[in-house]
Design a protein around this motif. Sequence first.
Motif, short mmCIF file in Angstrom:
data_model
loop_
_atom_site.label_atom_id
_atom_site.label_comp_id
_atom_site.label_asym_id
_atom_site.label_seq_id
_atom_site.Cartn_x
_atom_site.Cartn_y
_atom_site.Cartn_z
N GLU A 157 0.65 -1.44 -0.12
CA GLU A 157 -0.43 -0.41 -0.12
C GLU A 157 0.64 1.57 0.15
OE1 GLU A 157 -2.98 2.57 3.17
OE2 GLU A 157 -2.26 0.35 3.62
N LEU A 158 1.64 1.67 0.83
CA LEU A 158 2.82 2.60 1.22
C LEU A 158 4.21 2.74 -0.23
CD1 LEU A 158 3.36 2.10 4.85
CD2 LEU A 158 1.99 3.99 3.93
N ARG A 159 4.05 1.84 -0.80
CA ARG A 159 5.58 1.79 -1.83
C ARG A 159 4.89 2.71 -3.10
NH1 ARG A 159 6.89 -3.75 -2.90
NH2 ARG A 159 4.71 -3.94 -3.56
N GLY A 160 5.39 3.43 -3.44
CA GLY A 160 5.73 4.69 -4.63
C GLY A 160 5.75 3.41 -5.63
N LEU A 161 5.35 4.50 -7.06
CA LEU A 161 5.88 3.38 -8.61
C LEU A 161 6.82 3.68 -8.35
CD1 LEU A 161 4.74 2.83 -11.32
CD2 LEU A 161 4.84 5.30 -11.60
N ASN A 162 7.40 1.90 -8.96
CA ASN A 162 8.76 1.62 -9.47
C ASN A 162 10.30 1.96 -7.71
OD1 ASN A 162 8.09 0.77 -11.61
ND2 ASN A 162 9.04 2.69 -11.90
N ASP A 163 9.14 1.87 -6.58
CA ASP A 163 10.34 1.92 -5.62
C ASP A 163 10.48 -0.30 -5.25
OD1 ASP A 163 10.58 4.24 -5.08
OD2 ASP A 163 8.65 5.38 -4.04
N ARG A 164 11.60 -0.17 -4.63
CA ARG A 164 11.36 -1.77 -5.05
C ARG A 164 11.98 -2.05 -3.19
NH1 ARG A 164 15.20 -3.73 -9.58
NH2 ARG A 164 14.06 -3.09 -11.20
N ALA B 286 13.06 11.42 -7.98
CA ALA B 286 13.24 10.19 -8.20
C ALA B 286 14.11 8.71 -6.57
CB ALA B 286 13.75 8.90 -9.29
N VAL B 287 14.01 9.49 -5.88
CA VAL B 287 14.76 8.76 -5.12
C VAL B 287 14.00 7.56 -3.89
CG1 VAL B 287 14.80 10.58 -3.19
CG2 VAL B 287 17.11 8.77 -3.58
N GLY B 288 12.43 8.35 -3.98
CA GLY B 288 11.62 6.86 -2.82
C GLY B 288 11.98 7.98 -1.82
N LYS B 289 11.39 9.31 -1.65
CA LYS B 289 11.71 10.67 -0.75
C LYS B 289 9.49 10.23 -0.38
CE LYS B 289 11.56 14.14 -2.33
NZ LYS B 289 12.73 13.55 -3.19
N SER B 290 9.17 9.47 -1.00
CA SER B 290 7.36 9.54 -0.77
C SER B 290 7.35 8.42 -0.29
CB SER B 290 6.22 10.12 -2.03
OG SER B 290 6.69 10.98 -1.88
N THR B 291 7.42 6.93 -0.43
CA THR B 291 7.39 5.69 -0.07
C THR B 291 8.22 6.05 1.39
OG1 THR B 291 7.44 4.40 -2.06
CG2 THR B 291 8.57 3.83 -0.38
N THR B 292 9.39 6.66 1.10
CA THR B 292 10.37 6.58 2.60
C THR B 292 9.85 7.54 4.24
OG1 THR B 292 12.83 6.15 1.94
CG2 THR B 292 11.49 7.91 4.04
N ALA B 293 9.01 8.38 3.41
CA ALA B 293 8.09 9.21 4.17
C ALA B 293 6.71 8.49 4.61
CB ALA B 293 8.00 10.53 3.80
N ARG B 294 5.84 7.97 4.45
CA ARG B 294 5.12 7.01 4.28
C ARG B 294 5.18 5.67 5.45
NH1 ARG B 294 3.87 8.37 -0.96
NH2 ARG B 294 4.43 6.06 -1.72
N ILE B 295 6.23 5.37 4.94
CA ILE B 295 6.32 4.24 5.40
C ILE B 295 7.04 4.63 7.64
CG2 ILE B 295 8.42 2.39 6.32
CD1 ILE B 295 8.13 1.54 3.29
N LEU B 296 8.05 5.60 7.49
CA LEU B 296 8.52 6.23 8.60
C LEU B 296 6.82 6.74 9.79
CD1 LEU B 296 10.74 8.68 8.13
CD2 LEU B 296 10.90 6.07 10.26
N GLN B 297 5.90 7.19 8.94
CA GLN B 297 4.85 7.71 9.25
C GLN B 297 3.41 6.56 9.99
OE1 GLN B 297 1.92 9.05 6.36
NE2 GLN B 297 0.92 10.50 7.95
#
Length: 316
Positions: free
Chosen positions: A37-44, A97-108
Amino acid sequence: MDSLRDEISPYRHFERNAWAKLRADTPMTLDQADIDELRGLNDRIDLAEVVAIYLPLSRLLNLYVAATQELFRATDRFLHAEGTKVPYIIGMAGSVAVGKSTTARILQRLLARWPNHPKVDLVTTDGFLLPNEILEREGIMNRKGFPESYDLPQMLRFLSDVKAGKRKVTAPVYSHLTYNVMPDKRVTVDRPDILIVEGLNVLQAGRPPRDGKIIPFVSDFFDFSIFLDAAEDVLRDWYVTRFFSLRDTAFRDPKSYFHRYASLTDKEANATANRIWETINLVNLRENVLPTRQRADLILRKGADHIIHSVWLRKL
């Protein structure tokens, strides 16, 4: 410019395995469905990455938040003041494209599972971009994401109100579909325990004024800051890969600002993505984003496999 070696003097360096051990007894509170659910587009990212990197980080931040909360209580006792809830603000910076959004959502999600700070909000600085009509009028549409493309006074007012403990502070919302700020939509931040602020240039600072007047910066409101890092060539590859994915998905929507790219051939898409990277994102990275890396309290360094291989924690 991709080496951290010249910047490590204020930092403690941890390789992945050493950092993972700092999890201690922190429980895993996410499952694979959460990650999907939290993973962004192309984030592995998978559960192993969360266990090795994000659980120790959530433990560290929990300790910092608890210490800060106790400091505020001690100050209130000294001043004989009624307790005022002051949110702990975390800034998160890094390239496109570094994956900030995914990291932020997981930390949240992880931080909200700790009992002493269950209310964790997340705001991205995209909402504070100037509307397209203003960017076009000023002739800086091709510098969207650069420091001058943001409504800085509005962003500073928002952070000042949140830090002052005001109720129901609102922030603008950005649509990646229309590539513009949504004029009739706001997100409300109502005295959270923690606020995560994610954006390209949130650690940006400027030269002090000659007249000595105080000019606040966004980063002045942060209690802790994180920089998500990767090599330039890796970032380019991720950006191009994401562009191809968007061409085959979001760009196909007729309402998309980039709908014209949906019909590009592979060769044309590759050329277009590389041109945008070279003329806009790489310039912004080198001029504005990367120079703020050493201002961060924590640097997470990713490899080409999307895995965080090393962590750099600023010495207290």
